[in-house]
Design a protein around this motif. Structure first.
Motif, PDB file in Angstrom:
ATOM      1  N   HIS A  84       0.834  -1.211   0.000  1.00 48.78           N
ATOM      2  CA  HIS A  84       0.000   0.000   0.000  1.00 48.78           C
ATOM      3  C   HIS A  84       0.863   1.253   0.000  1.00 48.78           C
ATOM      4  O   HIS A  84       0.541   2.250  -0.655  1.00 48.78           O
ATOM      5  CB  HIS A  84      -0.924  -0.021   1.218  1.00 48.78           C
ATOM      6  N   GLU A  85       1.969   1.218   0.701  1.00 47.08           N
ATOM      7  CA  GLU A  85       2.834   2.384   0.814  1.00 47.08           C
ATOM      8  C   GLU A  85       3.506   2.744  -0.513  1.00 47.08           C
ATOM      9  O   GLU A  85       3.730   3.915  -0.799  1.00 47.08           O
ATOM     10  CB  GLU A  85       3.899   2.127   1.880  1.00 47.08           C
ATOM     11  N   CYS A  87       2.610   1.381  -3.828  1.00 48.02           N
ATOM     12  CA  CYS A  87       1.901   1.016  -5.066  1.00 48.02           C
ATOM     13  C   CYS A  87       1.258   2.219  -5.738  1.00 48.02           C
ATOM     14  O   CYS A  87       1.247   3.322  -5.202  1.00 48.02           O
ATOM     15  CB  CYS A  87       0.875  -0.067  -4.798  1.00 48.02           C
ATOM     16  N   ARG A  92      -3.763   0.918  -4.536  1.00 47.16           N
ATOM     17  CA  ARG A  92      -3.977   1.441  -3.185  1.00 47.16           C
ATOM     18  C   ARG A  92      -5.458   1.374  -2.821  1.00 47.16           C
ATOM     19  O   ARG A  92      -5.827   0.962  -1.720  1.00 47.16           O
ATOM     20  CB  ARG A  92      -3.450   2.872  -3.109  1.00 47.16           C
ATOM     21  N   GLU A  96      -7.181  -0.879   0.177  1.00 56.82           N
ATOM     22  CA  GLU A  96      -7.986  -0.230   1.214  1.00 56.82           C
ATOM     23  C   GLU A  96      -9.343  -0.899   1.398  1.00 56.82           C
ATOM     24  O   GLU A  96      -9.979  -0.733   2.434  1.00 56.82           O
ATOM     25  CB  GLU A  96      -8.160   1.252   0.885  1.00 56.82           C
TER      26      GLU A  96
END
Length: 110
Positions: A84-85, A87, A92, A96
């Motif tokens: 997530h950090e 991509c 993302r 989520e």
């Protein structure tokens, strides 16, 4: 720190330098120092999964009271948080919506 594009497969638990090496799920832009973190998390998942296999043969131990299962979930949360950090926005948004991410967000809200 050189930022490069790498391809992460959570299913195969591998990080690829080239998109044609093997199927992958996420494309990330990260420096080379992050790749060993993925490798370590994937190795830890393999170890925990082997412990889960042996634990599964104990019929009196319920799944929801299993510490090894919790360890597996923690590692998966870390993998998805790392992806997530680094991509793209589309990935993302997908991450989520995953239950792992929703759980984490709920913990901070409460």
């Amino acid at each position: 720190m050189t930022v490069s594009k790498v391809y992460v497969s959570v299913v195969h638990r591998k990080v690829y330098a080239y998109p044609d090496e093997s199927p992958w799920e996420f494309e990330i832009n990260a420096n080379q120092e992050i790749i060993p973190v993925f490798d370590k998390l994937f190795d830890q998942l393999n170890v925990v999964e082997i412990k889960d296999f042996w634990r599964a043969h104990i019929p009196i131990k319920p799944y929801h009271l299993d510490k090894e299962n919790d360890q597996y979930d923690i590692r998966m949360k870390k993998v998805y948080a790392l992806i997530h950090e680094f991509c793209n926005p589309e990935s993302r948004l997908f991450i989520e919506q995953l239950p792992y991410f929703q759980e984490r967000r709920m913990e901070f809200v409460e």
